[in-house]
Design an enzyme around this catalytic site. Structure first.
Site, PDB file in Angstrom:
ATOM      1  N   TYR A 178       7.789   2.315   7.563  1.00  0.00           N
ATOM      2  CA  TYR A 178       7.513   0.935   7.966  1.00  0.00           C
ATOM      3  C   TYR A 178       7.964   0.636   9.389  1.00  0.00           C
ATOM      4  O   TYR A 178       7.821  -0.491   9.851  1.00  0.00           O
ATOM      5  CB  TYR A 178       8.180  -0.041   6.994  1.00  0.00           C
ATOM      6  CG  TYR A 178       7.486  -0.068   5.661  1.00  0.00           C
ATOM      7  CD1 TYR A 178       7.570   1.031   4.822  1.00  0.00           C
ATOM      8  CD2 TYR A 178       6.739  -1.146   5.258  1.00  0.00           C
ATOM      9  CE1 TYR A 178       6.931   1.047   3.601  1.00  0.00           C
ATOM     10  CE2 TYR A 178       6.094  -1.148   4.034  1.00  0.00           C
ATOM     11  CZ  TYR A 178       6.194  -0.049   3.216  1.00  0.00           C
ATOM     12  OH  TYR A 178       5.551  -0.036   2.011  1.00  0.00           O
TER      13      TYR A 178
ATOM     14  N   ASP B  80       8.882  11.283  -7.828  1.00  0.00           N
ATOM     15  CA  ASP B  80       7.792  11.464  -8.801  1.00  0.00           C
ATOM     16  C   ASP B  80       8.342  11.500 -10.225  1.00  0.00           C
ATOM     17  O   ASP B  80       7.815  10.860 -11.134  1.00  0.00           O
ATOM     18  CB  ASP B  80       6.939  12.702  -8.471  1.00  0.00           C
ATOM     19  CG  ASP B  80       7.752  13.884  -7.990  1.00  0.00           C
ATOM     20  OD1 ASP B  80       8.975  13.745  -7.835  1.00  0.00           O
ATOM     21  OD2 ASP B  80       7.165  14.965  -7.774  1.00  0.00           O
TER      22      ASP B  80
ATOM     23  N   LYS C 141      12.806  12.184  -1.982  1.00  0.00           N
ATOM     24  CA  LYS C 141      11.918  13.353  -2.036  1.00  0.00           C
ATOM     25  C   LYS C 141      12.502  14.383  -1.058  1.00  0.00           C
ATOM     26  O   LYS C 141      11.811  14.886  -0.165  1.00  0.00           O
ATOM     27  CB  LYS C 141      10.488  12.921  -1.650  1.00  0.00           C
ATOM     28  CG  LYS C 141       9.423  13.960  -1.880  1.00  0.00           C
ATOM     29  CD  LYS C 141       8.959  14.044  -3.315  1.00  0.00           C
ATOM     30  CE  LYS C 141       7.993  15.206  -3.477  1.00  0.00           C
ATOM     31  NZ  LYS C 141       7.599  15.461  -4.876  1.00  0.00           N
TER      32      LYS C 141
ATOM     33  N   ASP D  46       8.919   0.053  -2.131  1.00  0.00           N
ATOM     34  CA  ASP D  46       7.745  -0.804  -2.223  1.00  0.00           C
ATOM     35  C   ASP D  46       6.915  -0.415  -3.447  1.00  0.00           C
ATOM     36  O   ASP D  46       6.547  -1.255  -4.283  1.00  0.00           O
ATOM     37  CB  ASP D  46       6.926  -0.630  -0.937  1.00  0.00           C
ATOM     38  CG  ASP D  46       5.797  -1.633  -0.814  1.00  0.00           C
ATOM     39  OD1 ASP D  46       5.695  -2.520  -1.674  1.00  0.00           O
ATOM     40  OD2 ASP D  46       5.015  -1.536   0.147  1.00  0.00           O
TER      41      ASP D  46
ATOM     42  N   ASP E  72       6.546  -2.429  -7.610  1.00  0.00           N
ATOM     43  CA  ASP E  72       5.358  -2.889  -8.336  1.00  0.00           C
ATOM     44  C   ASP E  72       5.276  -2.206  -9.694  1.00  0.00           C
ATOM     45  O   ASP E  72       4.920  -2.823 -10.698  1.00  0.00           O
ATOM     46  CB  ASP E  72       4.080  -2.604  -7.528  1.00  0.00           C
ATOM     47  CG  ASP E  72       3.779  -3.700  -6.501  1.00  0.00           C
ATOM     48  OD1 ASP E  72       4.742  -4.271  -5.963  1.00  0.00           O
ATOM     49  OD2 ASP E  72       2.599  -3.980  -6.238  1.00  0.00           O
TER      50      ASP E  72
END
Ligand code: NAI
Length: 332
Positions: free
Chosen positions: A124, A204, A171, A228, A232
């Site tokens: 970002y 993941d 990750k 982010d 959701d």
């Protein structure tokens, strides 16, 4: 004395849900001088500025804002107002509590976890360029300073709220340097909070565990992009984007907004669920020491939702945004 608070109605469903929330806060009797400011696509179309300096000044002065979502069109020429605002005010911590509300059908019940998302860097940072035609580089920035700061925020939040576990999501198996630095910084901080269990999950696998058995998590600590996406996902576990609130916090200022966006698909139809922004507003009221009003709103929301008579369409009802707000005002 009235609290001076900056109000950003925003785009899409923003004005509808902020109207509803301002009305509900009004019903508690808390005295607020709202300072409305435009931002986003509408502001850009009107004045050529999507994030006006007057808005930033207003938040700096008031230190608190309630913000509706703003649209960020895909493609070039319009940088994200949200990213700009978070950077300008150094709102480094994005706090997103995820828990069930009574009367809201969800894939899981009894969930109570908190997402802490680093809010200022990662992909970002907006640093992208075309290296040669057909090849684009997007830079993922991770610093020790920001990772350490957000780690302290997460552990302190856990300590203050009696939470017992912080899980870092990463990750680092692939981004060995970037996510590696994020993890190393957190591990160093974790040692200072011996009473809190610390563990790590690859993003993941974490997503799989979240949809299979989310009850195992307590505080999730993530860099910006995973934060982010996982927010959701977690909203989906407890009933959707209409029922999860959030706060962007910095050392000086705090901007309260929902997890959801401007929802152009339902904008202007008075069918959006204002609960998500209302939960953000409840966090805001606690932040300005109006805990009593916050408690009364929560009681009213719980009563209205558990009666299952007045509910917006996303929750299976037929009530409009303002009918739901009216019901909550009556319950208050
Ligand atoms: P979105 O969150 O706006 O919508 C996703 C889906 O959830 C849509 O089907 C929408 O109708 C539904 N939804 C969202 N909020 C709802 C609510 N309160 N009540 C009922 N249903 C609701 O995500 P999308 O479509 O990806 O983004 C739309 C725009 O919003 C984009 O321009 C994006 O950049 C912006 N955005 C802004 C944010 C902010 O201002 N904080 C955060 C996320 C996205």
């Amino acid at each position: 004395m009235a609290h001076a608070i900056t109000l950003v109605p925003g785009d899409g469903i923003g004005p509808e849900v902020t109207d509803a929330v301002v009305r509900i806060i009004g019903a508690t009797g808390v005295s607020i001088d709202w300072e409305p400011h435009a931002a986003g696509l509408l502001a850009f179309e009107r004045s050529g500025e999507s994030l006006p300096a007057t808005l930033i000044d207003s938040i700096r002065r008031n230190t608190v804002a309630l913000k509706g979502p703003v649209t960020t069109p895909i493609g070039q020429g319009f940088t994200s107002v949200n990213v700009g605002l978070r950077k300008a005010l150094d709102l480094y911590a994005n706090l997103r509590p995820v828990s069930n509300l009574p009367g809201v059908d969800a894939r899981f019940q009894g969930l109570d976890l908190v997402i802490v998302r680093e809010n200022t860097e990662d992909l970002y940072a907006g640093l992208e360029h075309e290296v040669v035609p057909g090849v684009v580089e997007s830079l993922k920035i991770i610093t020790e300073k920001a990772s350490t700061r957000i780690a302290h925020f997460a552990f302190q939040h856990a300590r203050r709220h009696g939470r017992t576990r912080v899980t870092a999501i990463h990750k680092a198996n692939i981004m060995k340097l970037g996510d590696g630095l994020f993890l190393e910084s957190i591990r160093r901080v974790a040692r200072e909070y011996g009473e809190i269990t610390y563990d790590e999950r690859i993003v993941d696998a974490a997503c799989m565990h979240l949809v299979m058995n989310p009850g195992q998590f307590d505080v999730l600590l993530l860099p910006n992009l995973y934060g982010d996406i996982v927010s959701d996902l977690c909203a989906g576990l407890v009933g959707g984007l209409g029922v999860v609130g959030a706060a962007n916090l910095g050392a000086e200022c705090a901007v309260f907004e929902a997890v959801h966006g401007s929802a152009p698909d339902i904008a202007g139809r008075q069918i959006a669920n204002p609960t998500a922004l209302l939960l953000s507003a409840v966090m805001m009221l606690r932040h300005i020491d109006e805990g009593n009003a916050a408690d009364r709103i929560m009681q009213a929301v719980r009563a209205v939702l558990s009666a299952r008579r007045v509910r917006t369409r996303d929750l299976g009802g037929t009530a409009s945004t303002s009918e739901f707000a009216d019901a909550v005002c009556r319950a208050i």
